[in-house]
Design a protein around this motif. Structure first.
Motif, PDB file in Angstrom:
ATOM      1  N   GLU A  64      88.622  82.980   4.584  1.00 32.42           N
ATOM      2  CA  GLU A  64      87.560  83.615   3.792  1.00 32.42           C
ATOM      3  C   GLU A  64      86.235  83.668   4.584  1.00 32.42           C
ATOM      4  N   VAL A  70      86.627  86.173   7.521  1.00 33.44           N
ATOM      5  CA  VAL A  70      86.544  87.561   7.055  1.00 33.44           C
ATOM      6  C   VAL A  70      85.099  87.923   6.727  1.00 33.44           C
ATOM      7  N   GLU A  71      84.394  87.030   6.043  1.00 29.03           N
ATOM      8  CA  GLU A  71      82.984  87.264   5.694  1.00 29.03           C
ATOM      9  C   GLU A  71      82.130  87.443   6.956  1.00 29.03           C
ATOM     10  N   LYS A  72      82.332  86.600   7.936  1.00 30.71           N
ATOM     11  CA  LYS A  72      81.552  86.677   9.177  1.00 30.71           C
ATOM     12  C   LYS A  72      81.905  87.938   9.976  1.00 30.71           C
ATOM     13  N   ILE A  73      83.179  88.316   9.948  1.00 33.10           N
ATOM     14  CA  ILE A  73      83.585  89.560  10.635  1.00 33.10           C
ATOM     15  C   ILE A  73      82.927  90.754   9.955  1.00 33.10           C
ATOM     16  N   GLU A  74      82.871  90.742   8.607  1.00 33.94           N
ATOM     17  CA  GLU A  74      82.202  91.832   7.882  1.00 33.94           C
ATOM     18  C   GLU A  74      80.716  91.883   8.231  1.00 33.94           C
ATOM     19  N   GLU A  75      80.075  90.715   8.296  1.00 31.79           N
ATOM     20  CA  GLU A  75      78.656  90.660   8.676  1.00 31.79           C
ATOM     21  C   GLU A  75      78.447  91.211  10.091  1.00 31.79           C
ATOM     22  N   THR A 122      80.366  93.268  11.687  1.00 34.53           N
ATOM     23  CA  THR A 122      80.627  94.708  11.675  1.00 34.53           C
ATOM     24  C   THR A 122      79.414  95.470  11.169  1.00 34.53           C
ATOM     25  N   THR A 123      78.797  94.971  10.110  1.00 36.99           N
ATOM     26  CA  THR A 123      77.594  95.610   9.563  1.00 36.99           C
ATOM     27  C   THR A 123      76.470  95.599  10.597  1.00 36.99           C
ATOM     28  N   GLN A 156      77.195  98.054  13.321  1.00 33.47           N
ATOM     29  CA  GLN A 156      76.968  99.432  12.891  1.00 33.47           C
ATOM     30  C   GLN A 156      75.473  99.749  12.837  1.00 33.47           C
TER      31      GLN A 156
END
Length: 105
Positions: free
Chosen positions: A21, A24-29, A31-32, A35
């Protein structure tokens, strides 16, 4: 299996889920951020470019003012020399007029 085996397996399972969890949260951060990075860099580059242009303009104006001052100073010295020459000529004319008006006795 004993209770301690179940506790150990449950702890490993929950730790594993929590780590996934967090991952995944850190990968999403990340990625943001990845970008947004080009846009952030573009904005910063635009701000830097604008400040460079403003500084160049300010420097150009300062140089033009200095050049105008130097030109005016040069012209002022030419004017002073011309005025001194005119004053000298006027003195010679006055002396000449005195000589003409006062004939030699």
């Amino acid at each position: 299996m004993t209770n301690s085996d179940y506790l150990l397996k449950a702890a490993i399972k929950k730790l594993s889920e929590k780590l996934k969890e967090i991952l995944v949260e850190k990968i999403e951060e990340a990625t943001t951020i990845a970008q947004d990075t080009p846009e952030i860099l573009k904005k910063e580059f635009d701000i830097l470019r604008e400040s460079i242009i403003e500084e160049a303009s300010r420097m150009e104006k300062a140089e033009n003012i200095q050049e105008n001052y130097s030109t005016n100073t040069y012209q002022d010295s030419k004017i002073k020399k011309a005025l001194n020459a005119i004053e000298g000529i006027n003195k010679q004319i006055d002396l000449f007029n005195k000589n003409i008006n006062n004939p030699i006795k």
